[in-house]
Write an enzyme that holds these catalytic residues in place. Structure first.
Site, PDB file in Angstrom:
ATOM      1  N   ASN A 135     -13.612  -8.943   5.612  1.00 17.69           N
ATOM      2  CA  ASN A 135     -13.129  -7.246   6.532  1.00 17.69           C
ATOM      3  C   ASN A 135     -14.800  -7.351   7.260  1.00 17.69           C
ATOM      4  OD1 ASN A 135     -12.982  -4.906   6.397  1.00 17.69           O
ATOM      5  ND2 ASN A 135     -12.629  -5.038   4.407  1.00 17.69           N
ATOM      6  N   GLY A 162      -8.544  -7.999   3.857  1.00 22.40           N
ATOM      7  CA  GLY A 162      -8.570  -6.813   3.878  1.00 22.40           C
ATOM      8  C   GLY A 162      -7.746  -5.282   3.646  1.00 22.40           C
ATOM      9  N   THR A 163      -9.179  -5.344   2.345  1.00 24.56           N
ATOM     10  CA  THR A 163      -8.331  -4.177   1.668  1.00 24.56           C
ATOM     11  C   THR A 163     -10.250  -3.311   1.520  1.00 24.56           C
ATOM     12  OG1 THR A 163      -7.485  -3.289  -0.583  1.00 24.56           O
ATOM     13  CG2 THR A 163      -9.246  -4.845  -0.704  1.00 24.56           C
ATOM     14  N   CYS A 210      19.085   2.813  -5.298  1.00 23.80           N
ATOM     15  CA  CYS A 210      20.024   4.764  -5.717  1.00 23.80           C
ATOM     16  C   CYS A 210      18.558   5.058  -7.002  1.00 23.80           C
ATOM     17  CB  CYS A 210      21.366   4.235  -6.139  1.00 23.80           C
ATOM     18  SG  CYS A 210      21.968   5.875  -6.783  1.00 23.80           S
ATOM     19  N   ASN A 246       0.643  -5.399   0.028  1.00 23.80           N
ATOM     20  CA  ASN A 246       1.570  -5.018   1.740  1.00 23.80           C
ATOM     21  C   ASN A 246       2.846  -5.338   0.931  1.00 23.80           C
ATOM     22  OD1 ASN A 246      -0.761  -4.838   3.130  1.00 23.80           O
ATOM     23  ND2 ASN A 246      -1.088  -7.359   3.654  1.00 23.80           N
ATOM     24  N   HIS A 283       2.298  -3.929  -4.772  1.00 21.61           N
ATOM     25  CA  HIS A 283       2.769  -2.435  -4.640  1.00 21.61           C
ATOM     26  C   HIS A 283       4.569  -2.624  -3.826  1.00 21.61           C
ATOM     27  CE1 HIS A 283      -1.177  -0.762  -3.853  1.00 21.61           C
ATOM     28  NE2 HIS A 283      -0.846  -0.195  -5.032  1.00 21.61           N
TER      29      HIS A 283
HETATM   30  N1  APR Z   1      -9.298  -8.468   9.683  1.00 21.53           N
HETATM   31  C1  APR Z   1      -9.800  -7.786   8.553  1.00 21.53           C
HETATM   32  N2  APR Z   1      -9.815  -7.414   7.390  1.00 21.53           N
HETATM   33  C2  APR Z   1      -9.428  -5.261   8.225  1.00 21.53           C
HETATM   34  C3  APR Z   1      -8.687  -5.819   9.721  1.00 21.53           C
HETATM   35  C4  APR Z   1      -8.791  -7.068  10.151  1.00 21.53           C
HETATM   36  N3  APR Z   1      -7.894  -7.159  11.702  1.00 21.53           N
HETATM   37  N4  APR Z   1      -8.342  -4.590  10.692  1.00 21.53           N
HETATM   38  C5  APR Z   1      -9.316  -3.811   8.696  1.00 21.53           C
HETATM   39  N5  APR Z   1      -9.448  -4.461   8.207  1.00 21.53           N
HETATM   40  C6  APR Z   1     -10.200  -3.792   7.283  1.00 21.53           C
HETATM   41  C7  APR Z   1     -10.941  -2.170   6.826  1.00 21.53           C
HETATM   42  O1  APR Z   1     -11.583  -2.770   7.190  1.00 21.53           O
HETATM   43  C8  APR Z   1     -10.381  -1.422   5.405  1.00 21.53           C
HETATM   44  O2  APR Z   1     -11.070  -1.924   4.953  1.00 21.53           O
HETATM   45  O3  APR Z   1      -8.200  -3.693   5.769  1.00 21.53           O
HETATM   46  C9  APR Z   1      -8.828  -2.628   5.115  1.00 21.53           C
HETATM   47  C10 APR Z   1      -8.006  -1.260   5.058  1.00 21.53           C
HETATM   48  O4  APR Z   1      -7.942  -0.479   4.504  1.00 21.53           O
HETATM   49  P1  APR Z   1      -6.891  -0.171   3.839  1.00 21.53           P
HETATM   50  O5  APR Z   1      -6.087   0.668   5.475  1.00 21.53           O
HETATM   51  O6  APR Z   1      -7.384   1.546   2.704  1.00 21.53           O
HETATM   52  O7  APR Z   1      -5.008  -0.918   2.375  1.00 21.53           O
HETATM   53  P2  APR Z   1      -5.769  -1.266   1.528  1.00 21.53           P
HETATM   54  O8  APR Z   1      -6.929  -1.613   1.293  1.00 21.53           O
HETATM   55  O9  APR Z   1      -4.284  -2.911   1.862  1.00 21.53           O
HETATM   56  O10 APR Z   1      -4.801  -0.038   1.210  1.00 21.53           O
HETATM   57  C11 APR Z   1      -4.453  -0.001  -0.407  1.00 21.53           C
HETATM   58  O11 APR Z   1      -3.437   1.849  -0.529  1.00 21.53           O
HETATM   59  O12 APR Z   1      -1.852   3.439   0.594  1.00 21.53           O
HETATM   60  C12 APR Z   1      -2.161   2.690  -0.258  1.00 21.53           C
HETATM   61  O13 APR Z   1      -0.008   1.319  -1.131  1.00 21.53           O
HETATM   62  C13 APR Z   1      -1.142   1.302   0.047  1.00 21.53           C
HETATM   63  O14 APR Z   1      -1.066  -0.857  -0.178  1.00 21.53           O
HETATM   64  C14 APR Z   1      -1.337   0.141  -0.284  1.00 21.53           C
HETATM   65  C15 APR Z   1      -3.043   0.753  -0.719  1.00 21.53           C
HETATM   66 ZN    ZN Z   2      24.465   5.375  -7.139  1.00 18.25          ZN
END
Ligand code: APR
Ligand code: ZN
Length: 252
Positions: A220, A194-195, A131, A106, A123
């Site tokens: 998750n 949460g990923t 710049c 995040n 990230h």
């Molecule tokens: N608590 C826990 N998990 C949750 C919640 C919650 N309240 N709400 C949603 N989630 C879960 C979803 O089920 C999903 O598995 O969080 C996850 C979010 O997934 P993504 O939106 O894909 O996020 P992330 O895995 O962090 O994305 C990775 O993708 O776009 C790039 O750079 C960006 O860092 C990001 C990377």
């Molecule tokens: Zn500059």
């Protein structure tokens, strides 16, 4: 009514976390969902509203204004977001010496706002911009920029400014990337919160931990690729805040 089997999983997870020698937590957008920060994927995800191209390096170079417009909307949300219970609980575990580090995908700075200190931003961050002129590369704090006219320009040389987040087509920033993989190699217990586990090389961090013999606990509401491919040992289904509350209660 929580099933017996579910209660046991929480007890087992709390026992493993308490006995961890080097607990590392790996977080994604889901941990910030309860702070009002949208996730990237899923029904209300950012990539439903914007083409993920807006955060690709080649598109940014060609269309800096369009890319900055999307980022500014996201920036305004995270600037006003506050840490939720899950962020605060992790900061508490670090203060108690139980949690050694957080590796986060995040860019919202909510772990640091909650008081966590040992945080690796895999990230990058929205806190600063650089710049893009290689002979200048002057840095600014994002919140000190005047974002009425986009894209913001460098005061020193007039070139476009780029947020210090890792765009698609970019390598994650060093030393955060290498240090994060070192953490994944050192840990004996990793909690994933949460990923979706779809973005690489970040998604290889839990796999690296597992290959080094670590126990993997995942929080998750839905299964992620890490659940599906068997990286996860204990899957605690639920939102980050409610699950962290149950774990903290079991650890008392
Ligand atoms: N608590 C826990 N998990 C949750 C919640 C919650 N309240 N709400 C949603 N989630 C879960 C979803 O089920 C999903 O598995 O969080 C996850 C979010 O997934 P993504 O939106 O894909 O996020 P992330 O895995 O962090 O994305 C990775 O993708 O776009 C790039 O750079 C960006 O860092 C990001 C990377
Ligand atoms: Zn500059």
């Amino acid at each position: 009514m929580v099933s017996e089997e579910k209660i046991d999983k929480f007890k087992e997870a709390a026992r493993i976390i308490k006995s961890a020698k080097y607990l590392v937590v790996f977080t994604g957008a889901g941990i910030s969902a309860e702070s009002g920060v949208p996730t990237f994927r899923g029904d209300n995800g950012i990539w439903k509203k914007y083409d993920s191209n807006v955060l690709s390096l080649s598109y940014f170079i060609e269309h800096p204004e369009e890319s900055w417009k999307a980022q500014k909307e996201f920036f305004d949300i995270i600037l006003n977001a506050n840490p939720n219970y899950a962020h605060i609980a992790l900061a508490e575990l670090e203060k108690k010496g139980i949690l050694k580090s957080i590796v986060t995908q995040n860019i919202d700075n909510l772990h640091q706002k909650a008081g966590s200190e040992n945080v690796f931003e895999f990230h990058g961050t929205m806190k600063t911009v650089t710049c893009i002129n290689p002979r200048c590369m002057h840095k600014y704090k994002t919140e000190e920029l005047d974002l009425t006219n986009l894209p913001p320009k460098c005061e020193k040389c007039g070139s476009v400014l780029k947020t210090d987040i890792c765009f698609f087509e970019e390598n994650p920033p060093e030393p955060a990337k290498s240090l994060s993989f070192q953490e994944a190699s050192k840990t004996d217990v990793m909690i994933i919160v949460g990923t979706s586990g779809v973005v690489h090389p970040a998604a290889l961090l839990p796999v690296t931990a597992k290959e080094n013999g670590a126990k993997i606990i995942e929080i998750n509401p839905d299964s992620s690729l890490l659940t599906i491919y068997g990286t996860t040992d204990i899957f605690l289904q639920g939102e980050a805040g409610e699950v962290m509350k149950k774990i903290m209660e079991e650890m008392e």
